[in-house]
Design an enzyme around this catalytic site. Structure first.
Site, PDB file in Angstrom:
ATOM      1  N   LYS A  33     -41.909  10.117  23.757  1.00 51.75           N
ATOM      2  CA  LYS A  33     -42.226   9.480  24.936  1.00 51.75           C
ATOM      3  C   LYS A  33     -43.552   9.540  24.182  1.00 51.75           C
ATOM      4  O   LYS A  33     -44.312   8.176  24.171  1.00 51.75           O
ATOM      5  CB  LYS A  33     -42.347  10.212  26.261  1.00 51.75           C
ATOM      6  CG  LYS A  33     -41.126  10.052  26.910  1.00 51.75           C
ATOM      7  CD  LYS A  33     -41.241  10.971  28.212  1.00 51.75           C
ATOM      8  CE  LYS A  33     -41.644  12.519  28.141  1.00 51.75           C
ATOM      9  NZ  LYS A  33     -40.998  13.228  27.969  1.00 51.75           N
ATOM     10  N   ARG A 108     -44.321  13.553  38.667  1.00 50.76           N
ATOM     11  CA  ARG A 108     -42.866  14.597  38.423  1.00 50.76           C
ATOM     12  C   ARG A 108     -41.709  14.617  39.519  1.00 50.76           C
ATOM     13  O   ARG A 108     -40.432  14.920  39.421  1.00 50.76           O
ATOM     14  CB  ARG A 108     -43.979  15.537  38.227  1.00 50.76           C
ATOM     15  CG  ARG A 108     -43.494  16.072  36.588  1.00 50.76           C
ATOM     16  CD  ARG A 108     -43.889  17.322  36.785  1.00 50.76           C
ATOM     17  NE  ARG A 108     -44.671  17.151  34.995  1.00 50.76           N
ATOM     18  CZ  ARG A 108     -44.123  17.575  33.893  1.00 50.76           C
ATOM     19  NH1 ARG A 108     -43.088  17.219  34.157  1.00 50.76           N
ATOM     20  NH2 ARG A 108     -45.476  17.243  32.458  1.00 50.76           N
ATOM     21  N   ARG A 148     -35.844  21.896  14.690  1.00 52.76           N
ATOM     22  CA  ARG A 148     -36.770  21.493  13.607  1.00 52.76           C
ATOM     23  C   ARG A 148     -37.460  22.558  12.663  1.00 52.76           C
ATOM     24  O   ARG A 148     -37.862  23.978  13.456  1.00 52.76           O
ATOM     25  CB  ARG A 148     -37.840  21.047  15.210  1.00 52.76           C
ATOM     26  CG  ARG A 148     -39.327  20.719  14.193  1.00 52.76           C
ATOM     27  CD  ARG A 148     -40.355  19.796  15.343  1.00 52.76           C
ATOM     28  NE  ARG A 148     -40.039  20.593  16.464  1.00 52.76           N
ATOM     29  CZ  ARG A 148     -40.559  19.792  17.533  1.00 52.76           C
ATOM     30  NH1 ARG A 148     -40.799  18.578  18.106  1.00 52.76           N
ATOM     31  NH2 ARG A 148     -40.085  21.081  18.714  1.00 52.76           N
ATOM     32  N   ARG A 180     -40.144  27.250  15.777  1.00 50.62           N
ATOM     33  CA  ARG A 180     -41.193  27.664  16.655  1.00 50.62           C
ATOM     34  C   ARG A 180     -40.005  28.108  17.436  1.00 50.62           C
ATOM     35  O   ARG A 180     -38.841  28.181  18.596  1.00 50.62           O
ATOM     36  CB  ARG A 180     -41.570  26.356  18.140  1.00 50.62           C
ATOM     37  CG  ARG A 180     -42.877  26.023  15.836  1.00 50.62           C
ATOM     38  CD  ARG A 180     -43.186  24.842  16.864  1.00 50.62           C
ATOM     39  NE  ARG A 180     -44.712  24.049  15.932  1.00 50.62           N
ATOM     40  CZ  ARG A 180     -44.833  22.911  16.298  1.00 50.62           C
ATOM     41  NH1 ARG A 180     -44.211  21.804  16.546  1.00 50.62           N
ATOM     42  NH2 ARG A 180     -45.709  22.904  14.814  1.00 50.62           N
ATOM     43  N   ARG A 191     -35.374  23.657  29.398  1.00 51.14           N
ATOM     44  CA  ARG A 191     -36.198  22.330  29.763  1.00 51.14           C
ATOM     45  C   ARG A 191     -35.517  21.326  30.224  1.00 51.14           C
ATOM     46  O   ARG A 191     -35.734  20.558  30.676  1.00 51.14           O
ATOM     47  CB  ARG A 191     -37.111  22.426  28.848  1.00 51.14           C
ATOM     48  CG  ARG A 191     -38.136  23.114  28.286  1.00 51.14           C
ATOM     49  CD  ARG A 191     -38.880  22.663  26.840  1.00 51.14           C
ATOM     50  NE  ARG A 191     -38.849  21.530  27.194  1.00 51.14           N
ATOM     51  CZ  ARG A 191     -39.998  21.350  26.081  1.00 51.14           C
ATOM     52  NH1 ARG A 191     -39.686  21.701  24.581  1.00 51.14           N
ATOM     53  NH2 ARG A 191     -40.900  19.678  25.067  1.00 51.14           N
TER      54      ARG A 191
END
Length: 241
Positions: A33, A108, A148, A180, A191
């Site tokens: 996004k 949201r 990642r 991370r 999430r």
């Protein structure tokens, strides 16, 4: 998946004449996004409006709304919808929004979406919000996030799509790559659940009003940008609201 960069996406000068109006970009964590918002900002000369940025700016500048928000933040209390709505309303009065804007992190919830619709409807010169959702398969998103790896200097690799030449080692400076904490599968799963629970009513709200389109985000960046621009023009040229 083929990769690309926003800079490769060429925008024709005529795009500046198109009035995009308010645009809500939706999408799960990792769909891109932020990258697409930057492309739309460059294409149409409109700002990205982030509720997080607005909140921080109000607190930093010591505005009346910022002082109220700081009190809540210092107490560990969530900032209410009403206070966030007031900050958004104030931001939308600024002159850089007259051609349109990209909403980031707002609305949201369904309550925020209905409030925003009412707020914009009060200004006859402002177009209604259109919502465009970038969709990528769950497993693909999982690979994007959990694959990642980052070097101490901030260089980013992905063990699935862009691996280093030597596993766990940065190609440039030989430093150790790390994952991370937020890129773990457990965090990603949480999430996603939060995103789906919050976003589903917002999606249905705009879908039911004919102000919604889905875009396949599993393509090179410039192709996704082109899809978004085409969807935006369809929604503006053939309004059903």
């Amino acid at each position: 998946m083929t990769t690309s960069t926003v800079s490769e996406h060429k925008t024709a000068p005529a795009e500046k004449n198109f009035l995009p109006g308010p645009v809500l970009l939706l999408g799960a964590p990792g769909v891109g996004k932020g990258t697409q918002a930057k492309a739309l900002m460059a294409a149409y000369g409109i700002p990205q409006i982030s509720t997080g940025d607005i909140l921080r700016a109000n607190i930093k500048n010591g505005t009346p709304l910022g002082k109220m928000a700081k009190t809540l933040v210092d107490q560990g209390t969530l900032v209410s919808d009403d206070l966030v709505n007031q900050m958004v309303a104030d931001r939308l009065q600024q002159p850089d929004t007259h051609r349109g804007f990209i909403l980031d992190g707002f609305p949201r919830t369904l309550n925020q979406a209905t409030w925003l619709d009412s707020q914009l409807a009060a200004d006859t010169k402002t177009l209604p919000v259109v919502a465009i959702s970038i969709v990528v398969d769950y497993e693909q998103l999982l690979h994007r996030i959990t694959g990642r790896r980052v070097s101490p200097a901030g260089r980013i690799y992905n063990i699935y799509t862009h691996p280093p030449k030597v596993s766990g080692i940065c190609d440039v400076d030989g430093s150790a790559l790390v994952q991370r904490p937020d890129d773990s599968e457990a965090v990603f799963s949480d999430r996603m659940k939060t995103f789906e629970a919050q976003t589903a009513p917002v999606v249905e709200h705009y879908r039911n009003q004919g102000r919604f389109e889905e875009i396949d985000g599993d393509h090179p960046v410039d192709q996704v940008t082109s899809q978004i621009e085409a969807a935006l023009k369809r929604l503006r040229q053939h309004p059903r609201f």
